[in-house]
Design a protein around this motif. Structure first.
Motif, PDB file in Angstrom:
ATOM      1  N   VAL A  82      -4.112  11.670 -10.990  1.00 57.87           N
ATOM      2  CA  VAL A  82      -4.316  10.438 -10.245  1.00 57.87           C
ATOM      3  C   VAL A  82      -3.896  10.594  -8.790  1.00 57.87           C
ATOM      4  CG1 VAL A  82      -3.850   7.954 -10.128  1.00 57.87           C
ATOM      5  CG2 VAL A  82      -4.006   9.093 -12.354  1.00 57.87           C
ATOM      6  N   GLY A  83      -2.622  10.935  -8.547  1.00 60.36           N
ATOM      7  CA  GLY A  83      -2.172  11.144  -7.177  1.00 60.36           C
ATOM      8  C   GLY A  83      -0.705  10.792  -7.003  1.00 60.36           C
ATOM      9  N   THR A  84      -0.286  10.740  -5.746  1.00 57.89           N
ATOM     10  CA  THR A  84       1.118  10.448  -5.404  1.00 57.89           C
ATOM     11  C   THR A  84       1.175   9.215  -4.504  1.00 57.89           C
ATOM     12  OG1 THR A  84       1.794  12.762  -5.590  1.00 57.89           O
ATOM     13  CG2 THR A  84       3.219  11.309  -4.309  1.00 57.89           C
ATOM     14  N   LEU A  85       1.988   8.266  -4.905  1.00 57.50           N
ATOM     15  CA  LEU A  85       2.242   7.047  -4.141  1.00 57.50           C
ATOM     16  C   LEU A  85       3.610   7.207  -3.480  1.00 57.50           C
ATOM     17  CD1 LEU A  85       1.647   3.974  -3.508  1.00 57.50           C
ATOM     18  CD2 LEU A  85       2.829   3.475  -5.659  1.00 57.50           C
ATOM     19  N   SER A  86       3.658   7.056  -2.153  1.00 59.64           N
ATOM     20  CA  SER A  86       4.909   7.256  -1.414  1.00 59.64           C
ATOM     21  C   SER A  86       5.233   6.036  -0.564  1.00 59.64           C
ATOM     22  CB  SER A  86       4.785   8.486  -0.501  1.00 59.64           C
ATOM     23  OG  SER A  86       4.561   9.650  -1.268  1.00 59.64           O
ATOM     24  N   ASN A  87       6.497   5.614  -0.640  1.00 57.43           N
ATOM     25  CA  ASN A  87       6.962   4.458   0.146  1.00 57.43           C
ATOM     26  C   ASN A  87       8.429   4.629   0.501  1.00 57.43           C
ATOM     27  OD1 ASN A  87       4.931   3.307  -2.098  1.00 57.43           O
ATOM     28  ND2 ASN A  87       4.617   2.210  -0.188  1.00 57.43           N
ATOM     29  N   THR A  88       8.829   4.087   1.634  1.00 54.84           N
ATOM     30  CA  THR A  88      10.214   4.143   2.086  1.00 54.84           C
ATOM     31  C   THR A  88      10.766   2.728   2.206  1.00 54.84           C
ATOM     32  OG1 THR A  88       9.828   6.215   3.271  1.00 54.84           O
ATOM     33  CG2 THR A  88      11.753   4.923   3.937  1.00 54.84           C
ATOM     34  N   VAL A  89      12.004   2.546   1.765  1.00 54.80           N
ATOM     35  CA  VAL A  89      12.670   1.247   1.841  1.00 54.80           C
ATOM     36  C   VAL A  89      13.150   1.028   3.264  1.00 54.80           C
ATOM     37  CG1 VAL A  89      14.522  -0.188   0.897  1.00 54.80           C
ATOM     38  CG2 VAL A  89      13.383   1.515  -0.568  1.00 54.80           C
ATOM     39  N   ARG A  90      12.856  -0.113   3.806  1.00 56.80           N
ATOM     40  CA  ARG A  90      13.256  -0.424   5.187  1.00 56.80           C
ATOM     41  C   ARG A  90      13.804  -1.840   5.279  1.00 56.80           C
ATOM     42  NH1 ARG A  90      12.197   4.087   7.570  1.00 56.80           N
ATOM     43  NH2 ARG A  90      10.173   5.126   7.382  1.00 56.80           N
ATOM     44  N   ALA A 102       0.806  -1.221   0.000  1.00 53.50           N
ATOM     45  CA  ALA A 102       0.000   0.000   0.000  1.00 53.50           C
ATOM     46  C   ALA A 102       0.838   1.271   0.000  1.00 53.50           C
ATOM     47  CB  ALA A 102      -0.908   0.000   1.237  1.00 53.50           C
ATOM     48  N   HIS A 103       0.176   2.379  -0.267  1.00 51.39           N
ATOM     49  CA  HIS A 103       0.731   3.711  -0.021  1.00 51.39           C
ATOM     50  C   HIS A 103       1.211   3.786   1.428  1.00 51.39           C
ATOM     51  CE1 HIS A 103       1.004   8.069   0.024  1.00 51.39           C
ATOM     52  NE2 HIS A 103       0.024   8.189   0.895  1.00 51.39           N
ATOM     53  N   GLN A 104       2.402   4.301   1.621  1.00 51.44           N
ATOM     54  CA  GLN A 104       3.038   4.486   2.933  1.00 51.44           C
ATOM     55  C   GLN A 104       3.525   3.186   3.574  1.00 51.44           C
ATOM     56  OE1 GLN A 104       0.550   6.929   5.511  1.00 51.44           O
ATOM     57  NE2 GLN A 104       0.738   8.702   4.156  1.00 51.44           N
ATOM     58  N   ALA A 105       3.303   2.046   2.928  1.00 56.25           N
ATOM     59  CA  ALA A 105       3.842   0.789   3.462  1.00 56.25           C
ATOM     60  C   ALA A 105       5.333   0.714   3.160  1.00 56.25           C
ATOM     61  CB  ALA A 105       3.134  -0.400   2.839  1.00 56.25           C
ATOM     62  N   PRO A 106       6.118   0.112   4.042  1.00 52.56           N
ATOM     63  CA  PRO A 106       7.554  -0.004   3.756  1.00 52.56           C
ATOM     64  C   PRO A 106       7.817  -0.972   2.611  1.00 52.56           C
ATOM     65  CG  PRO A 106       6.981  -1.223   5.741  1.00 52.56           C
ATOM     66  CD  PRO A 106       5.748  -0.467   5.347  1.00 52.56           C
ATOM     67  N   ILE A 107       8.822  -0.648   1.799  1.00 50.22           N
ATOM     68  CA  ILE A 107       9.333  -1.582   0.797  1.00 50.22           C
ATOM     69  C   ILE A 107      10.479  -2.347   1.451  1.00 50.22           C
ATOM     70  CG2 ILE A 107      10.486  -1.831  -1.430  1.00 50.22           C
ATOM     71  CD1 ILE A 107       9.218   0.872  -2.219  1.00 50.22           C
ATOM     72  N   PRO A 108      10.386  -3.667   1.592  1.00 44.76           N
ATOM     73  CA  PRO A 108      11.492  -4.408   2.222  1.00 44.76           C
ATOM     74  C   PRO A 108      12.782  -4.263   1.425  1.00 44.76           C
ATOM     75  CG  PRO A 108       9.507  -5.766   2.083  1.00 44.76           C
ATOM     76  CD  PRO A 108       9.263  -4.555   1.243  1.00 44.76           C
ATOM     77  N   ALA A 109      13.889  -4.048   2.120  1.00 43.74           N
ATOM     78  CA  ALA A 109      15.175  -3.842   1.440  1.00 43.74           C
ATOM     79  C   ALA A 109      15.771  -5.137   0.904  1.00 43.74           C
ATOM     80  CB  ALA A 109      16.168  -3.182   2.402  1.00 43.74           C
ATOM     81  N   TYR A 110      15.438  -6.266   1.523  1.00 43.30           N
ATOM     82  CA  TYR A 110      15.960  -7.568   1.090  1.00 43.30           C
ATOM     83  C   TYR A 110      17.471  -7.529   0.901  1.00 43.30           C
ATOM     84  CZ  TYR A 110      11.159  -9.162   0.375  1.00 43.30           C
ATOM     85  OH  TYR A 110       9.852  -9.517   0.572  1.00 43.30           O
ATOM     86  N   GLU A 111      18.171  -6.966   1.886  1.00 44.65           N
ATOM     87  CA  GLU A 111      19.615  -6.770   1.753  1.00 44.65           C
ATOM     88  C   GLU A 111      20.391  -8.074   1.643  1.00 44.65           C
ATOM     89  OE1 GLU A 111      19.989  -4.298   5.191  1.00 44.65           O
ATOM     90  OE2 GLU A 111      20.187  -2.481   3.972  1.00 44.65           O
ATOM     91  N   SER A 112      19.865  -9.177   2.185  1.00 49.90           N
ATOM     92  CA  SER A 112      20.558 -10.462   2.084  1.00 49.90           C
ATOM     93  C   SER A 112      20.235 -11.196   0.782  1.00 49.90           C
ATOM     94  CB  SER A 112      20.179 -11.363   3.269  1.00 49.90           C
ATOM     95  OG  SER A 112      18.791 -11.668   3.237  1.00 49.90           O
ATOM     96  N   LEU A 113      19.299 -10.639   0.002  1.00 48.80           N
ATOM     97  CA  LEU A 113      18.838 -11.310  -1.207  1.00 48.80           C
ATOM     98  C   LEU A 113      19.231 -10.579  -2.482  1.00 48.80           C
ATOM     99  CD1 LEU A 113      17.159 -13.694  -2.289  1.00 48.80           C
ATOM    100  CD2 LEU A 113      15.110 -12.269  -2.012  1.00 48.80           C
ATOM    101  N   THR A 114      19.286  -9.241  -2.424  1.00 51.96           N
ATOM    102  CA  THR A 114      19.575  -8.454  -3.622  1.00 51.96           C
ATOM    103  C   THR A 114      20.368  -7.207  -3.275  1.00 51.96           C
ATOM    104  OG1 THR A 114      18.582  -7.237  -5.477  1.00 51.96           O
ATOM    105  CG2 THR A 114      17.352  -7.264  -3.419  1.00 51.96           C
ATOM    106  N   ASP A 115      21.212  -6.777  -4.188  1.00 51.28           N
ATOM    107  CA  ASP A 115      21.866  -5.481  -4.029  1.00 51.28           C
ATOM    108  C   ASP A 115      21.544  -4.589  -5.232  1.00 51.28           C
ATOM    109  OD1 ASP A 115      23.377  -6.637  -6.034  1.00 51.28           O
ATOM    110  OD2 ASP A 115      25.278  -6.574  -4.937  1.00 51.28           O
ATOM    111  N   ALA A 116      20.410  -4.905  -5.898  1.00 56.93           N
ATOM    112  CA  ALA A 116      20.021  -4.130  -7.080  1.00 56.93           C
ATOM    113  C   ALA A 116      18.508  -3.915  -7.098  1.00 56.93           C
ATOM    114  CB  ALA A 116      20.474  -4.834  -8.349  1.00 56.93           C
TER     115      ALA A 116
END
Length: 285
Positions: A277-285, A114-128
């Motif tokens: 339409v609007g603005t979708l915002s999310n932060t990587v965590r 959803a909007h404002q939901a964190p995007i998982p960083a998956y640091e152990s799975l991807t660096d791209a």
């Protein structure tokens, strides 16, 4: 109308976002209301009656809700069009990678967030981990073998979608599905704007910012394959149904194509704005 799904007091609901009131008019508590927004879209007549009754609907303050994807759990994979802007196709693979026919892949329903939901960083799975700002189409009625001339009649509305992609997984597995379907890597929202508010969906400005820096800036007039053609092609041998989601592609400016690369890191915030339409915002965590 800006149709949205949300949680309030621990219960999942849907309603209409009211910008001037900074509130949501709750539709799902109406007598005989279908249980979900998808079910309401499918029924059709129920939602058509709502605008005339808007004033009497109860409100909840925007600050008291948890945003959900407008369609929290799609019944099918999210359908996506790859390389639908010429400049993006070229930045990813040169002139030879510009497609002659719509390039379709999908993202799993479990990727949707959803909007404002964190995007998982998956640091152990991807660096791209990369962003892709896109206009998404929500199908409003069932159809198969839909003619191009009638295709836009099958649309319920439009929303914003971030086709977050693990580029290294995409390359490693020689196909898109795994790199596109990590849980939480398909933020959608914040709402669905009904198609009557948009007019021509092929004239909309689209901009993606990462930490306030503009990375993507284009217009849906730059589609290689317009929406009516996409719907026509998809429906030739497959039934499209109410609530189906079609992401229409992303313009140039993805992080993986930058030098040095500008892929996402923990703490990065992505804001995708589409005109009307609007603005979708999310932060990587």
């Amino acid at each position: 109308m800006k149709w949205m799904s949300f949680k309030h007091d621990g219960k999942e609901k849907y309603g209409i976002y009211l910008r001037e009131e900074q509130a949501v008019a709750v539709v799902s508590d109406e007598n005989d209301a279908p249980p979900t927004l998808v079910a309401a879209i499918e029924e059709g007549q129920f939602l058509e009656s709502i605008p005339n009754n808007l004033k009497r609907l109860p409100r909840v303050d925007e600050t008291t809700i948890e945003w959900l994807s407008p369609i929290p759990r799609p019944l099918k994979n999210v359908m996506c069009v790859g390389k639908n802007y010429r400049d993006h196709a070229i930045e990813m693979g040169g002139e030879a990678s510009v497609p002659e026919h719509p390039m379709i892949f999908t993202k799993a329903p479990t990727a949707v967030s959803a909007h404002q939901a964190p995007i998982p960083a998956y640091e152990s799975l991807t660096d791209a981990l990369d962003y892709e700002g896109e206009l998404a189409v929500i199908i409003g009625k069932k159809g198969k073998e839909i003619a191009r001339a009638e295709a836009l009649d099958y649309i319920f509305g439009y929303t914003v979608l971030n086709d977050v992609t693990a580029r290294d997984l995409q390359s490693r597995h020689k196909q898109f599905f795994i790199g596109k379907s990590l849980d939480g890597t398909c933020p959608i929202g914040p709402w669905i704007v009904s198609k009557d508010e948009i007019g021509d969906p092929h004239t909309l400005a689209i901009e993606t910012k990462v930490n306030g820096e503009t990375r993507q800036k284009s217009n849906t007039s730059q589609f290689i394959f317009p929406i009516d053609e996409i719907i026509h092609v998809l429906s030739k041998g497959m039934t499209l149904e109410p609530g189906d989601i079609i992401a229409t592609g992303t313009p140039a400016g993805v992080g993986f194509a930058m030098e040095p690369k500008g892929t996402l890191q923990a703490g990065d915030t992505v804001d995708i704005t589409i005109e009307g339409v609007g603005t979708l915002s999310n932060t990587v965590r």
